[in-house]
Scaffold this active site. Structure first.
Site, PDB file in Angstrom:
ATOM      1  N   GLU A  78       0.837  -1.207   0.000  1.00 25.28           N
ATOM      2  CA  GLU A  78       0.000   0.000   0.000  1.00 25.28           C
ATOM      3  C   GLU A  78       0.872   1.257   0.000  1.00 25.28           C
ATOM      4  O   GLU A  78       1.723   1.433   0.878  1.00 25.28           O
ATOM      5  CB  GLU A  78      -0.913  -0.006   1.236  1.00 25.28           C
ATOM      6  CG  GLU A  78      -1.892   1.153   1.250  1.00 25.28           C
ATOM      7  CD  GLU A  78      -2.835   1.109   2.457  1.00 25.28           C
ATOM      8  OE1 GLU A  78      -3.135   0.020   2.972  1.00 25.28           O
ATOM      9  OE2 GLU A  78      -3.266   2.200   2.879  1.00 25.28           O
ATOM     10  N   LYS A 271      -6.789  -0.900  11.755  1.00 22.63           N
ATOM     11  CA  LYS A 271      -6.216  -1.281  10.448  1.00 22.63           C
ATOM     12  C   LYS A 271      -4.987  -0.418  10.164  1.00 22.63           C
ATOM     13  O   LYS A 271      -3.974  -0.890   9.644  1.00 22.63           O
ATOM     14  CB  LYS A 271      -7.281  -1.118   9.346  1.00 22.63           C
ATOM     15  CG  LYS A 271      -6.904  -1.725   8.007  1.00 22.63           C
ATOM     16  CD  LYS A 271      -6.168  -0.783   7.089  1.00 22.63           C
ATOM     17  CE  LYS A 271      -5.902  -1.387   5.731  1.00 22.63           C
ATOM     18  NZ  LYS A 271      -5.111  -0.517   4.860  1.00 22.63           N
ATOM     19  N   ASP A 287       4.332 -14.814  11.118  1.00 24.95           N
ATOM     20  CA  ASP A 287       2.999 -15.222  10.662  1.00 24.95           C
ATOM     21  C   ASP A 287       2.009 -14.075  10.908  1.00 24.95           C
ATOM     22  O   ASP A 287       1.540 -13.883  12.033  1.00 24.95           O
ATOM     23  CB  ASP A 287       2.592 -16.478  11.447  1.00 24.95           C
ATOM     24  CG  ASP A 287       1.240 -17.029  11.046  1.00 24.95           C
ATOM     25  OD1 ASP A 287       0.461 -16.316  10.382  1.00 24.95           O
ATOM     26  OD2 ASP A 287       0.941 -18.179  11.424  1.00 24.95           O
ATOM     27  N   HIS A 383      -2.025  10.514   0.408  1.00 22.87           N
ATOM     28  CA  HIS A 383      -2.175   9.168  -0.126  1.00 22.87           C
ATOM     29  C   HIS A 383      -2.191   9.194  -1.657  1.00 22.87           C
ATOM     30  O   HIS A 383      -1.504   8.416  -2.312  1.00 22.87           O
ATOM     31  CB  HIS A 383      -3.480   8.573   0.413  1.00 22.87           C
ATOM     32  CG  HIS A 383      -3.635   7.136   0.113  1.00 22.87           C
ATOM     33  ND1 HIS A 383      -3.045   6.152   0.881  1.00 22.87           N
ATOM     34  CD2 HIS A 383      -4.296   6.491  -0.871  1.00 22.87           C
ATOM     35  CE1 HIS A 383      -3.327   4.988   0.375  1.00 22.87           C
ATOM     36  NE2 HIS A 383      -4.092   5.159  -0.686  1.00 22.87           N
TER      37      HIS A 383
HETATM   38  C1  MEV Z   1      -5.423   3.275   5.478  1.00 27.48           C
HETATM   39  O1  MEV Z   1      -4.685   2.144   5.052  1.00 27.48           O
HETATM   40  C2  MEV Z   1      -5.355   3.390   6.987  1.00 27.48           C
HETATM   41  C3  MEV Z   1      -6.209   4.515   7.583  1.00 27.48           C
HETATM   42  O2  MEV Z   1      -7.560   4.404   7.140  1.00 27.48           O
HETATM   43  C4  MEV Z   1      -6.104   4.375   9.078  1.00 27.48           C
HETATM   44  C5  MEV Z   1      -7.025   5.281   9.858  1.00 27.48           C
HETATM   45  O3  MEV Z   1      -8.101   5.651   9.354  1.00 27.48           O
HETATM   46  O4  MEV Z   1      -6.665   5.583  11.014  1.00 27.48           O
HETATM   47  C6  MEV Z   1      -5.702   5.869   7.137  1.00 27.48           C
END
Ligand code: MEV
Length: 429
Positions: A78, A271, A287, A383
């Protein structure tokens, strides 16, 4: 359906998939990703392999963790994950760095079984059974004991009120520098045999023990690491070039508090933590499915929530992450995959405890960068800038035109529509 796929040679497997696709190009492409010397080794990691699947191996430099600088290898697909980790590492390196502390390293496994007799019969025999289990597994645990690990405890747990006749042996393990999954599962299967035998000898009559399964748990709430960054709120001034320190600290804390109360936000927030965690876990040959399972189960302990939290006290901002990390630095892929070995070398061949601290620091760093962007400029600006080079690939632009596009979007919002419009403009000139 394909019959007997596993018995085909590799070339036959590739041809089989090529003809299913009706695309002869597949074979050449697949073969082009084979390694000229080490393919046999890579094939040995899995089954039915055709070729290798490449992912970028990058470095997030300058992580100051417990006073030591690490350049951390990350494997992730990513855009902006490595950049986000690196930016946070740099930011915190001038504010005391990351403080990581391993709280505990216990892992658990269970022998799940059914017993139709009186609970007291089992409970009263348990001390003798436990002795048999410890003695009987000694040949398997001896070497681990020499390395500082082994069986830490065995308990009998009675769940018969929740599931008819269901009991289990709950076994605590220390696995030193290895992740220990194979060790734990081997010991548990041996214990299952000892349990059956013990029951046959000691419990006469029609009641008998039926072992359902023996397996480690990926819920590892006692294999825990905590990592913290902290600074005076005033040191957070203009972190994005404009936001005042107190506004940033308040918005940042509110964003994390939201993730502490709402599973919708918590899932995305966590995430963002796992973006960093998984990338280092994969780079070091660990793992990531086990780590993911452990992280989210732990996050659900009391209703699913954020793994990180913020405290603002006496003008000080403290951001911390506490999570389980069952990883190893010896055995498994760590010792076999050439780039996992290199990743360990880059990290200075850490112990499992040290690696737990490094991985948690990267998770906290990614979390910091994500929340920082979210409460200031939003994440899409950064991003999409990172994603721009991916967006340009299908256009096959030469180096000059590619640079023109990148320069143009330095100061403009990136979107698929805007990029396509600008490329059409420069191509038609
Ligand atoms: C994207 O890979 C991760 C985010 O969505 C984490 C978050 O919202 O804190 C930017």
């Amino acid at each position: 359906m394909i019959n007997g796929f596993s018995r085909l040679s590799k070339n036959e497997k590739i041809s089989c998939i090529s003809s299913l696709l009706g695309d002869e190009g597949f074979a050449a492409e697949a073969i082009s990703y084979s390694h000229p010397e080490k393919q046999e080794l890579f094939d040995s990691f899995s089954e039915n392999t055709l070729t290798n699947y490449m992912l970028p191996f990058g470095i997030a430099p300058n992580f100051l963790i417990n006073g030591k600088v690490y350049h951390v290898p990350m494997v992730v697909e990513e855009s902006s994950v490595v950049a986000a980790a690196s930016a946070a590492a740099k930011f915190w390196s001038t504010r005391g760095g990351f403080q990581a502390k391993v709280i505990s390293t216990l892992k658990k496994g269970h022998v799940h079984f059914l017993w139709p007799g009186y609970p007291e019969t089992l409970i009263n025999s348990f001390p003798a059974l436990k002795e048999n289990l410890l003695k009987g597994t000694l040949p398997l645990t001896k070497r681990m004991q020499e390395r500082g690990g082994g069986i830490a405890d065995i308990k009998l747990e009675d769940f018969s009120s929740r599931l008819n006749g269901y009991y289990r042996l709950a076994v605590d393990f220390e696995t030193a520098d290895s992740m220990g999954a194979n060790f734990i599962n081997t010991v548990l299967e041996e214990m299952a045999g000892i349990l059956r035998e013990f029951a046959q000898v000691n419990f006469s009559g029609k009641d008998h023990i039926e072992v359902i399964m023996s397996i480690l748990s990926n819920h590892v709430p006692e294999c825990l690491v905590e990592c913290t960054v902290s600074c005076p709120v005033s040191n957070l001034d203009k972190v994005d070039g404009e936001t005042p320190a107190d506004v940033f600290a308040r918005k940042f804390k509110t964003a994390v508090d939201i993730a502490c109360m709402d599973p919708y936000r918590a899932a995305t927030h966590n995430k963002g933590i796992m973006n960093g965690i998984d990338a280092v876990v994969i780079a070091t040959g660990n793992d990531f499915r086990a780590v993911e399972a452990g992280a989210h189960t732990y996050a659900s302990t009391d209703g699913y929530k954020s793994l990180s939290k913020v405290e603002i006290e006496n003008g000080n901002f403290t951001f911390s992450l506490k999570m389980p990390l069952a990883i190893g630095t010896v055995g498994g892929l760590t010792a076999l995959h050439p780039m996992a070995k290199r990743a360990m070398q880059i990290l200075g061949n850490p112990s499992a405890r040290e690696l737990m601290g490094i991985i948690a620091s990267v998770g906290l760093a990614n979390n910091f960068s994500a929340v920082k962007a979210l409460v200031t400029k939003g994440i899409q600006q950064g991003h999409m800038k990172m994603h721009l080079s991916n967006m340009l690939i299908p256009y096959n632009l030469g180096a000059d035109k590619k640079k023109m596009v990148e320069d143009y979007f330095q100061s403009r919002p990136v979107s698929y529509a805007a990029v396509s419009e600008y490329i059409n403009q420069i191509i038609s000139k």
